[in-house]
Design an enzyme around this catalytic site. Structure first.
Site, PDB file in Angstrom:
ATOM      1  N   ARG A   1      -2.833  63.498 126.339  1.00  0.00           N
ATOM      2  CA  ARG A   1      -4.266  63.309 126.576  1.00  0.00           C
ATOM      3  C   ARG A   1      -4.624  61.828 126.675  1.00  0.00           C
ATOM      4  O   ARG A   1      -5.502  61.437 127.432  1.00  0.00           O
ATOM      5  CB  ARG A   1      -5.103  64.018 125.501  1.00  0.00           C
ATOM      6  CG  ARG A   1      -6.577  64.142 125.851  1.00  0.00           C
ATOM      7  CD  ARG A   1      -7.334  65.015 124.861  1.00  0.00           C
ATOM      8  NE  ARG A   1      -7.313  66.422 125.201  1.00  0.00           N
ATOM      9  CZ  ARG A   1      -8.183  67.031 126.001  1.00  0.00           C
ATOM     10  NH1 ARG A   1      -9.183  66.356 126.537  1.00  0.00           N
ATOM     11  NH2 ARG A   1      -8.084  68.314 126.258  1.00  0.00           N
TER      12      ARG A   1
ATOM     13  N   GLU B   1     -16.170  66.910 121.035  1.00  0.00           N
ATOM     14  CA  GLU B   1     -15.445  65.647 120.910  1.00  0.00           C
ATOM     15  C   GLU B   1     -16.022  64.478 121.724  1.00  0.00           C
ATOM     16  O   GLU B   1     -16.017  63.338 121.251  1.00  0.00           O
ATOM     17  CB  GLU B   1     -13.979  65.837 121.341  1.00  0.00           C
ATOM     18  CG  GLU B   1     -13.203  66.773 120.458  1.00  0.00           C
ATOM     19  CD  GLU B   1     -11.895  67.172 121.125  1.00  0.00           C
ATOM     20  OE1 GLU B   1     -11.930  67.991 122.065  1.00  0.00           O
ATOM     21  OE2 GLU B   1     -10.848  66.669 120.724  1.00  0.00           O
TER      22      GLU B   1
END
Ligand code: MTE
Ligand code: HPA
Ligand code: MOS
Length: 784
Positions: A330, A736
């Site tokens: 990521r 997030e």
């Protein structure tokens, strides 16, 4: 209990639609009154025993002697101790690793970090268990340890192979670029610091079954792992989580460390066993956000446009894989942030160290990748003597005849680009241009205090990068009094998932939200659920709930039609009942009762899998994400150059949550995310001593932001958007992404330090920007 009068306004109205409304968090009243039941509040059964963990006192070593180096007889002689278990007592698989099964929950031989659990001590009272565990002496031989990223790079110590993402020809572009800069920076580790610590309560049931109550983002993981450890079938292990007092990624995989030991002890003793870690143990045992070292070499033109970029990312992973694979992936998938990088070469090293095994934390590698590129943007601006916003803008993704300018380095076409609009909106709302001039004037007039201003944007990809995890199930039960229980595979950790699902279910069935109860997560109700993570809790579980409700509506419509005297197609669900085109109305309670009497099934499962996504995780190429979230923030700080102390004077943010199903909850997520991101980059610091002991293992030494760190001017705006993808209510995830709004605080501080010496000398500030680092950076700059 009855809600106090002052709280009544929080309670939902009688009729909907509820989507888009600021319905109070389903547990708001219970949270405020202290009556919400967390795992440790569940009334204990008679005979309950308490466990504590014996942990490794060294970073690296080899256990010697019998019983995995544990003197069981000595521990059993301690007051109140009932049993002691080590790795040799585990009947099945000794594992708590969430993806790769490389992580024993009790050390079988090689000690790999200071704090690693070695034995479970079970006693009549929790204090006895903890006291005995503290006194335990282990037999081991100490071995040399690798503690830092630098040591790991030097030794080529990897927890898994490095990965590379390549687009264009970075080397050639760098060689040809009119300007070139290189440097190195870093981001620190971060403790999740959930308010409710790790806790599990395991209860043996008849016929060898087991129930585990645990504070976990992934009950299904705990279920599977307990079954494997105890040689049970999954069907015989039930894991229940009503709510967590925060998880932030720290209970995505790490809850297993505790649930496994509690399950083992309960299973072997045939007695209920509770394991609640004290804060110091919790912090010494569990993993944190990966810290990163970032080396960059960038070539750019006179306008600041990046022509070629070579990046090296190296993260401290600890001894086992945990989530280090997808976290580092990521990071590589977010090094573009909002920028089109035509020629880029990025390598990501996953360093194996003898420290707590780094794990999930809000953003999951994305923040670290974005910190890298934002540092590059900032350095370019300083080098060219430009406002960093101008350089950021020059590099943005944009529509053009060439689709490449809206295509990421991993080959995904960005279909929903609004990054430029979000930036323009926050620039205007924060009055950026005028305040840039005011900051300059302030700095010209002040010698020992400096102000700094920064605008940073964000783009964050939504989906689990492991495609198979993007699925969810739900079970919706309508009772014949018209009340509804919604079960889904997601977990509630304070983020408001259950509130949003209740709103959605109420609107799907056309009933009042007060009829809906979203129940505790229970692995025997909805099977095979993914962790509630990757911000996709509502996208996935909401869509599964919607699917179940659609089917129930289809089944209820004929019953309603008969009572209302119209066709099934004409029945409208809403207003807490159903109505016909001629205005006939039947309340939902009567409808449910009629359906039951007519023997219509009132229980239905739903299922959802995210469409369109799919990519090659080895090459990191393809469509990794279903869609993107966007945001931008402007922060202004004032730094005292005599003490290194600083204040956040004002923060403005515009954040894209699509079409908000609950603006109050979304605003809460944005505020909390921003502050948590600011904490990561400016005040939270994990420090280890030379032998690998984490010194910052409690709130006395580890500082998280508190209420007084919130600026007086704190302006949160929801971007007026909607998801172009058909998520329920066209929402976008909010869990997030807002954390990365906190980047603006770090770069505002860097701006303030830079004011010490205007010009192009780079500002040597790395994260976390603690007062010490701020002072050292200012000093270095003055001397440069
Ligand atoms: N908000 C609160 N209050 N508590 C939490 O633990 N975890 C964050 C975010 N917001 C968290 C939170 C993380 S790491 C994730 S992945 C998402 O919530 C998970 O929930 P969601 O998918 O339902 O947004
Ligand atoms: N995000 C969060 N948690 C995860 C992911 C992800 O992409 N993959 C596996 N667990
Ligand atoms: Mo969140 S780090 O995906 O639990």
């Amino acid at each position: 209990m009855n809600a106090p009068e002052s709280l009544k306004s929080l309670l939902p109205a009688a009729t909907g639609p509820f989507s888009g409304k600021e319905v109070a968090h389903e547990s708001a009243v219970l949270h405020v009154s202290g009556e919400a039941t967390f795992t440790d509040d569940i009334p204990e059964l008679r005979g309950t025993l308490y466990a504590a963990l014996v942990t490794s006192p060294v970073a690296h070593g080899q256990l010697t002697g019998p019983h995995n180096g544990v003197d069981k007889a000595a521990l059993l002689a301690e007051h109140g101790v009932v049993a002691v278990f080590t790795a040799e007592d585990i009947p099945g698989e000794n594992n708590c690793g969430p993806i790769v099964h490389d992580d024993p929950f009790l050390c079988p031989g090689e000690l790999n970090y200071l704090g690693q659990p070695v034995a479970v001590v079970v006693a009549r009272e929790m204090v006895y268990a903890r006291e005995a565990a503290r006194k335990a002496r282990l037999s081991f031989e100490e071995l040399p340890a690798i503690l830092t990223i630098e040591q790991a790079l030097e030794a080529q110590s990897w927890v898994m192979p490095s990965k590379t993402v390549v687009r264009g020809d970075a080397a050639a572009a760098l060689a040809a670029a009119p300007h070139r800069l290189s440097g190195s920076t870093r981001t620190g580790q971060q403790e999740q610091f959930y308010l409710e610590g790790q806790v599990s309560y395991a209860v043996p049931r008849e016929d060898g079954q087991l129930t585990i109550y645990t504070s976990s983002q992934h009950p299904e993981g705990n279920q599977k792992e307990a079954a494997a450890a105890l040689n049970l079938q999954t069907k015989d292990v039930e894991v229940i989580c009503r709510r967590m007092g925060g998880g932030f990624g720290g209970k995505e995989g790490n809850a297993s460390i505790f649930s496994q030991s509690a399950a083992l002890a309960a299973f072997l003793l045939k007695k209920p066993v509770k394991l609640r870690a004290c804060r110091d143990d919790d912090m010494l045992i569990t993993g944190k956000r990966h810290d990163f070292r970032i080396d960059y070499d960038v070539g750019f033109d006179d306008t600041g446009r990046v022509l070629g970029l070579d990046l090296m990312l190296a993260s401290r992973c600890g001894p086992t894989m945990d989530y280090s694979g997808p976290v580092n992936d990521r990071a590589l998938l977010h090094i573009d942030n909002t920028y089109y990088l035509p020629n880029v070469h990025v390598v990501g090293h996953r360093c194996r160290t003898h420290t707590q095994s780094s794990t999930a934390f809000r953003g999951f590698g994305g923040p670290q990748g974005m910190f890298a590129i934002e540092t590059v943007m900032d350095e370019i601006a300083r080098h060219l003597g430009k406002d960093p916003l101008e350089v950021r803008r020059a590099n943005l993704y944009h529509a053009s005849p060439d689709p490449a300018t809206l295509t990421t380095q991993y080959g995904q076409l960005i279909e929903d680009w609004v990054g430029d609009q979000v930036i323009a909106e926050v620039e205007a709302k924060a009055d950026y241009v005028a305040r840039r001039a005011e900051v300059a004037a302030f700095n010209a007039a002040h010698k020992t205090t400096k102000r700094g201003l920064a605008l940073t944007p964000l783009k964050f990809g939504i989906s689990f990068t492991a495609t198979l995890l993007n699925q969810a199930g739900a079970l919706v039960n309508i009772f014949n009094d018209g009340s509804v229980a919604v079960n889904h595979g997601g977990t509630e950790m304070g983020q408001g998932l259950n509130t949003k699902i209740a709103q959605l279910a109420a609107d799907e069935l056309g009933i009042s939200v007060s009829r809906v109860r979203v129940t505790a997560t229970d692995t025997l109700k909805v099977p095979n659920a993914s962790a509630t993570a990757a911000s996709s809790g509502f996208d996935l579980n909401g869509a599964a709930t919607r699917h179940a409700c659609e089917q129930l509506r289809e089944r209820l419509a004929p019953v309603a039609a008969e009572a209302l005297g119209c066709t099934a197609e004409q029945v409208v669900f809403g207003g807490d009942g159903v109505s016909s085109p001629t205005g006939q109305f039947l309340d939902f309670k009567t409808l449910a009762n009629k359906a039951w009497a007519a023997r219509v099934g009132l229980s239905q499962t739903g299922f959802y899998r995210t469409p369109e996504i799919g990519y090659d995780p080895m090459k990191l190429q393809g469509r990794a994400f279903y869609y993107y979230c966007y945001g931008a923030a402007v922060s202004e700080v004032e730094l005292d150059l005599l003490t290194g102390e600083w204040r956040l004077l004002r923060a403005d943010m515009v954040h894209d949550v699509g079409r908000s199903i609950n603006p109050a909850i979304d605003r809460g997520q944005i505020e909390g995310g921003f502050v948590q991101g600011m904490g990561w980059l400016t005040m939270e610091e994990c420090l280890w001593d030379a032998r690998g002991k984490l010194l910052t293992h409690g709130p006395s030494t580890y500082k998280i932001p508190v209420a007084s760190d919130i600026p007086e001017q704190f302006h949160v705006h929801l971007f007026d958007g909607r998801n172009i993808k058909p998520t329920p209510f066209n929402i976008k995830a909010t869990g997030e992404p807002p954390l990365m709004l906190g980047l603006s605080v770090f770069f505002a501080l860097k701006d303030a330090v830079g004011a010490v010496r205007p010009g192009s000398t780079p500002v040597p500030l790395v994260s976390p920007a603690t007062p010490e680092r701020l002072l050292l950076a200012a000093q270095a700059l003055r001397r440069a």
